[in-house]
Design an enzyme around this catalytic site. Structure first.
Site, PDB file in Angstrom:
ATOM      1  CE  LYS A   4      -0.362  -0.318   5.032  1.00 45.52           C
ATOM      2  NZ  LYS A   4      -1.210  -0.796   6.144  1.00 45.52           N
ATOM      3  CE1 TYR A  12      13.618  32.062   2.502  1.00 42.40           C
ATOM      4  CE2 TYR A  12      13.476  29.669   2.493  1.00 42.40           C
ATOM      5  CZ  TYR A  12      13.412  30.875   1.822  1.00 42.40           C
ATOM      6  OH  TYR A  12      13.144  30.901   0.485  1.00 42.40           O
TER       7      TYR A  12
HETATM    8  C1  LIG Z   1      -0.470  -1.769   6.828  1.00 38.36           C
HETATM    9  C2  LIG Z   1      -1.049  -3.043   7.334  1.00 38.36           C
HETATM   10  C3  LIG Z   1      -0.245  -4.166   7.541  1.00 38.36           C
HETATM   11  C4  LIG Z   1       1.272  -4.130   7.419  1.00 38.36           C
HETATM   12  O1  LIG Z   1       1.816  -3.572   8.591  1.00 38.36           O
HETATM   13  P1  LIG Z   1       3.414  -3.546   8.867  1.00 38.36           P
HETATM   14  O2  LIG Z   1       3.518  -3.170  10.293  1.00 38.36           O
HETATM   15  O3  LIG Z   1       3.969  -2.511   7.958  1.00 38.36           O
HETATM   16  O4  LIG Z   1       3.905  -4.903   8.568  1.00 38.36           O
HETATM   17  C5  LIG Z   1      -0.867  -5.348   7.886  1.00 38.36           C
HETATM   18  N1  LIG Z   1      -2.203  -5.411   8.062  1.00 38.36           N
HETATM   19  C6  LIG Z   1      -3.012  -4.340   7.903  1.00 38.36           C
HETATM   20  C7  LIG Z   1      -4.472  -4.474   8.127  1.00 38.36           C
HETATM   21  C8  LIG Z   1      -2.465  -3.110   7.557  1.00 38.36           C
HETATM   22  O5  LIG Z   1      -3.244  -2.044   7.430  1.00 38.36           O
END
Ligand SMILES: *Cc1c(COP(=O)(O)O)cnc(C)c1O
Length: 396
Positions: free
Chosen positions: A60, A288
């Protein structure tokens, strides 16, 4: 060929000859994605898991900023079994690139037109409650096909999902919907990276309890999953049939105490070029607001990367970089497109030389965790904050 397969073909032939590759160079500032490190992490995770547990690569948010398509392809080539993303558009991007493994959408999707798109692209939605299940059923009845779905139970995260106590009635309702096939039942841990296991054990207990209730009424779940990266590395009893691993793919640990489980290699490096070098007299302000005043004559390097590239401005005066195998301090406010380094320690420096902001060189290493610690946030947020102005360059 019809539908999404046709679209994939059109898209990928178009992609070959567009000019994106011209932008993917080391002109000013860029991200290097070490695909060998990624492959190592995936293979290491796979052997840690054993044969009965599948590895779902969580890609994702453009694979936590690393580039979703390349990461997905590399992960799959090295043993990942399936993929997860958060949004419909993220799933479509993977299908358009020709990826044809199961893809779970972790987010909740309610609008009928989005559900139709999910079906058309052969993505697999998360179903969070009976109401959503009924909308998906009605939509699929119209479409005239059935859809694999993943049922989400809330065991203590208090985000998506039906409360674990209501698992049986939820599952029984979905079972009766002829256009939905239950592909898995899952839950998500709220505290898996903490060394105090109290809450995680409670969540696990609730998950087991829900499954026990289901078995009591004669339902055998097809596939169960609970673990993110932290839960995967901390306790094998959380593995079930599949683990959803994000952060560990990218070579980072959810918490320092998890480092003993397996050896991961960071995948992402952030680099930029020096654009000007000059000496500033003692007592001058840098950048800045003059938030840094030189205490002596100081050799300053201007670097072509800034907060519009995703370098957090709150790291101003608290950041270090690696040049020629040495650590140098960043000075003054980080600006939109540029930042300054104190390079007194580095002789014979010229414009065009490369600065590593996140990465490894010789025995030195700067990780997203280092930035996260300074900023009192988490490495996930650091990885996701790099903008698309930085081309992603894949290193094989
Ligand atoms: C993002 C997510 C993961 C992965 O989590 P990590 O800590 O990056 O391994 C797993 N399950 C769900 C439901 C998520 O939203």
């Amino acid at each position: 060929m019809v539908g999404w397969q046709q679209q994939i073909k059109t898209y990928s032939s178009h992609k070959q000859d567009n000019s994106l590759s011209l932008l993917a160079n080391r002109q000013r500032a860029w991200i290097e994605v070490d695909l060998k490190a990624l492959a190592h992490n995936v293979r290491t995770l796979k052997s840690f898991l054993g044969h009965q547990t599948k590895l779902m690569a969580v890609v994702k948010a453009d694979a936590y900023g690393h580039g979703a398509v390349t990461v997905a392809q590399t992960a799959l080539a090295n043993g990942a079994d399936c993929l997860a993303i958060a949004t419909l558009a993220e799933g479509v991007e993977l299908r358009q690139a020709g990826i044809n493994v199961p893809i779970l959408i972790l987010g909740a999707i309610n609008a009928p037109e989005d559900i139709q798109a999910i079906a058309a692209w052969q993505l697999e939605p998360t179903i969070c409650n009976p109401e959503q299940a009924l909308v998906v059923e009605a939509t699929m009845a119209k479409v005239g096909t059935s859809l694999p779905v993943h049922l989400k139970l809330d065991t203590g995260m208090s985000r998506l999902g039906t409360n674990w106590q209501e698992a049986t009635s939820f599952v029984q309702l979905v079972q009766q919907l002829s256009n939905l096939q239950i592909a898995s039942i899952y839950s998500h841990c709220a505290t898996a990276e903490e060394s105090d296991r109290t809450m995680m054990n409670l969540q696990h207990q609730r998950f087991r309890n829900a499954i026990k209730q289901l078995k009591k009424v004669g339902y055998v779940p097809p596939l169960l999953h609970l673990a993110n990266s932290a839960a995967t590395l901390s306790d094998r009893s959380y593995h079930y049939d599949l683990v959803r691993v994000g952060l560990a793919l990218y070579g980072l640990y959810s918490a320092p105490h998890l480092q003993q489980a397996i050896e991961l290699k960071p995948v992402l490096q952030v680099k930029a070029k020096i654009t000007q070098i000059k000496t500033i007299p003692a007592g001058e302000g840098v950048s800045y607001g003059r938030k840094f005043i030189t205490s002596q004559d100081t050799k300053v390097a201007v670097v072509g990367i800034g907060y519009a590239d995703g370098i957090p401005r709150n790291l101003s005066n608290r950041l270090e970089a690696i040049i020629s195998g040495k650590l140098v301090p960043q000075i003054g406010s980080i600006t939109m497109d540029q930042l300054m380094l104190n390079v007194d320690r580095i002789p014979d420096l010229k414009p065009g030389e490369i600065v590593t902001l996140i990465g490894q060189q010789n025995n030195l290493s700067i990780t997203a965790d280092d930035w996260a610690n300074v900023l009192n946030t988490i490495s996930w947020e650091i990885l996701c904050s790099f903008k698309h102005r930085l081309p992603r360059i894949n290193i094989n």
